[in-house]
Design an enzyme around this catalytic site. Structure first.
Site, PDB file in Angstrom:
ATOM      1  N   CYS A   1      51.269  29.610  33.136  1.00 47.07           N
ATOM      2  CA  CYS A   1      51.139  30.226  34.301  1.00 47.07           C
ATOM      3  C   CYS A   1      50.819  29.371  35.564  1.00 47.07           C
ATOM      4  O   CYS A   1      50.778  29.782  36.808  1.00 47.07           O
ATOM      5  CB  CYS A   1      50.093  31.295  34.375  1.00 47.07           C
TER       6      CYS A   1
ATOM      7  N   HIS B   1      44.226  18.408  32.939  1.00 45.09           N
ATOM      8  CA  HIS B   1      44.968  18.756  31.939  1.00 45.09           C
ATOM      9  C   HIS B   1      43.825  18.439  30.662  1.00 45.09           C
ATOM     10  O   HIS B   1      43.234  17.283  30.456  1.00 45.09           O
ATOM     11  CB  HIS B   1      46.052  17.965  31.890  1.00 45.09           C
TER      12      HIS B   1
ATOM     13  N   HIS C   1      40.408  31.533  52.537  1.00 43.73           N
ATOM     14  CA  HIS C   1      41.334  32.288  51.647  1.00 43.73           C
ATOM     15  C   HIS C   1      41.127  31.973  50.235  1.00 43.73           C
ATOM     16  O   HIS C   1      41.451  30.542  50.079  1.00 43.73           O
ATOM     17  CB  HIS C   1      42.516  32.728  52.173  1.00 43.73           C
TER      18      HIS C   1
ATOM     19  N   HIS D   1      44.671  33.013  40.292  1.00 38.10           N
ATOM     20  CA  HIS D   1      45.794  33.347  39.290  1.00 38.10           C
ATOM     21  C   HIS D   1      45.462  34.786  38.760  1.00 38.10           C
ATOM     22  O   HIS D   1      44.353  34.922  38.150  1.00 38.10           O
ATOM     23  CB  HIS D   1      45.891  32.407  38.216  1.00 38.10           C
TER      24      HIS D   1
ATOM     25  N   HIS E   1      46.382  44.793  40.030  1.00 35.78           N
ATOM     26  CA  HIS E   1      46.772  46.110  40.096  1.00 35.78           C
ATOM     27  C   HIS E   1      48.327  46.465  40.376  1.00 35.78           C
ATOM     28  O   HIS E   1      48.728  47.425  39.742  1.00 35.78           O
ATOM     29  CB  HIS E   1      45.686  46.749  41.053  1.00 35.78           C
TER      30      HIS E   1
ATOM     31  N   ASN F   1      50.213  40.777  35.825  1.00 33.32           N
ATOM     32  CA  ASN F   1      50.197  39.295  35.661  1.00 33.32           C
ATOM     33  C   ASN F   1      51.949  38.918  35.617  1.00 33.32           C
ATOM     34  O   ASN F   1      52.320  39.061  34.641  1.00 33.32           O
ATOM     35  CB  ASN F   1      49.589  38.891  34.445  1.00 33.32           C
TER      36      ASN F   1
END
Length: 496
Positions: free
Chosen positions: A224, A303, A387, A391, A420, A424
């Site tokens: 993702c 990572h 802001h 994810h 919502h 995802n």
């Protein structure tokens, strides 16, 4: 006898003391520079015309010295501007909006689960419990082939989904930016779990008849957070190719990866992942500087793949029946927290004001020297960003980051509402969140945005943007027909 003075702790709010401290530290150079300039000015004003003329005449200028000094200044300026990284701008972006025919209300999802898993009622009940606490709404979407009973995840169906999502997003972006296919110099497509031959990037080249010398990349298996990896790759390529434009496509194709087994750890993705995709246009052209929405400031990648637990916490594998799915480890949130800690340790010095960095340093020294039990100071990232785009991997992910970063409900509103409304959508979720902020009319020129994403491997990546111009409230986009209904209250548990 009444007290002459009120108690300090009750009369003065400590938050104003902290605000004063922050202002003082962040502007310390200004506060030191002004008195020096005032003192020099007063000294000069006290000198008479004859004294000033005497000082001027005492300075001897040699022609060779002047030429050498001028050459040195020009040489240093040239080296500085040539070594300075090129500014990278985000011209615009577009998100794919699934049609209403692909929507999956809770009742439909659970009915299909009961029919597909009729021999395993415990797995059906498990999915229902996940869905009740997921934070998803009734309007998320799944591709057409998953609506079949049983699902029919063929290669042709997967290609059809990829074409619909990717081409729709690119068409929308080209309409917004008025860019022509021949003007695209760099193409990057990221899709983690669907990697056909020819590649998805080749599919885009074929569809839009892009130039034969285009620099094309196809990223797969990176989870993702691959969207921000694509941004980082585009930034690096744009640094060595002046006057260029980069098209980035971020998506996840659901059709071939919908798990049809009964293993609980592998059923969770079925409840959370939904259709989605985004197309982004980056540029280093001077002509795009004024029309671009955002300027890229930093990209920081972390990572944790060297650790075995982190490497296997999101793992594609076969279940005992030979059915392929994604296994999510119970340690996922702990590993994500560690990756986040490493990422913000790197990004903090790049973005935090001096006041926050000093407080963190003093606390660290105090714990090392005086008392190891002192509570560690968590930097206030709200001082660095207006802001936050976290994810939308699930309610637990958003909750954990809100708690760790001490964010308010307003700061995570875009992430919760994206989860919502769209679920995802993997690497593209960050762009739905940014679109939400714009649709609400909250983005102002100069605002700073922090995008945070997690991915298999295990990775935590961050991208920092600065709003480049005044952004009008969009009249199109994925939130066009529903933004007035948001934000909505999302209960802890939705009883099904």
């Amino acid at each position: 006898m009444p007290e002459m003075f009120p108690k300090f702790t009750t009369s003065i709010k400590l938050k104003y003391v902290k605000l004063g401290y922050q202002y003082l530290v962040n502007h310390i150079v200004t506060f030191l520079f002004i008195p020096i300039m005032v003192a020099v000015s007063i000294k000069i004003l006290k000198l008479g015309p004859e004294e000033i003329l005497t000082i001027w005449n005492s300075v001897h200028f040699d022609l060779v010295q002047i030429l050498c000094s001028s050459f040195l200044v020009i040489f240093i300026a040239t080296v500085y501007f040539m070594s300075k990284p090129r500014s990278i701008y985000l011209v615009d972006y577009a998100c794919y909006k699934p049609p209403s025919t692909c929507r999956v209300p809770f009742s439909t999802f659970m009915e299909h689960s009961r029919l597909n898993l009729k021999d395993n009622p415990k797995s059906v009940e498990f999915q229902m419990r996940i869905l009740e606490r997921s934070g998803l709404g009734e309007e998320t979407s799944l591709p057409p082939e998953i609506h079949y009973i049983p699902p029919n995840p063929t290669m042709e169906a997967a290609r059809n989904e990829a074409e619909i999502v990717i081409f729709s997003a690119i068409d929308s972006l080209m309409q917004k930016t008025r860019i022509k296919p021949k003007d695209i110099d760099i193409l990057i497509v990221n899709c983690s779990l669907f990697s056909p031959t020819p590649s998805l990037s080749a599919m885009v080249v074929n569809k839009y008849k892009l130039r034969s010398n285009i620099k094309s990349f196809n990223l797969s298996g990176m989870g993702c957070s691959a969207g921000l990896i694509s941004i980082d790759l585009a930034r690096d390529v744009l640094q060595v190719h002046p006057n260029s434009s980069a098209l980035i496509v971020s998506t996840e194709i659901i059709t071939p990866n919908y798990y049809q087994g009964s293993e609980r750890a592998m059923l969770v993705p079925n409840c959370l992942f939904r259709m989605g995709g985004a197309a982004i246009l980056l540029s280093n052209k001077r002509g795009d500087r004024n029309r671009a929405k955002y300027k890229s400031v930093h990209v920081v990648r972390t990572h944790k793949g060297a650790d075995d637990k982190a490497y296997k916490c999101v793992y594609q594998q076969e279940d005992p029946q030979g059915k392929v799915g994604i296994n999510l480890s119970k340690d996922l949130m702990i590993i994500a927290g560690e990756a986040l800690k490493s990422n913000i340790t790197t990004i903090g010095p790049l973005v935090l004001p001096a006041s926050e960095q000093l407080l963190f340093l003093f606390t660290l020294i105090g714990r090392k020297i005086f008392n190891p039990k002192w509570k560690p100071y968590i930097p206030d990232f709200k001082q660095a960003f207006e802001h936050f785009c976290i994810h939308a991997g699930g309610r637990a992910v958003i909750d954990e980051l809100q708690r760790n970063l001490q964010l308010s409900a307003d700061h995570v509103e875009a992430s919760r509402m994206t989860l919502h409304r769209f679920g995802n959508t993997s690497s593209s979720s960050l762009w739905y969140e940014l679109s939400y902020i714009e649709a609400k009319g909250r983005m102002k020129k100069g605002d700073r945005i922090w995008q945070i994403a997690f991915g298999s491997g295990f990775k935590c990546n961050s991208a920092i943007w600065k709003c480049n111009r005044r952004i009008k409230t969009p009249t199109d986009g994925p939130w066009q027909d529903c933004i007035d209904r948001y934000p909505v209250h999302i209960p802890e548990i939705v009883k099904l």
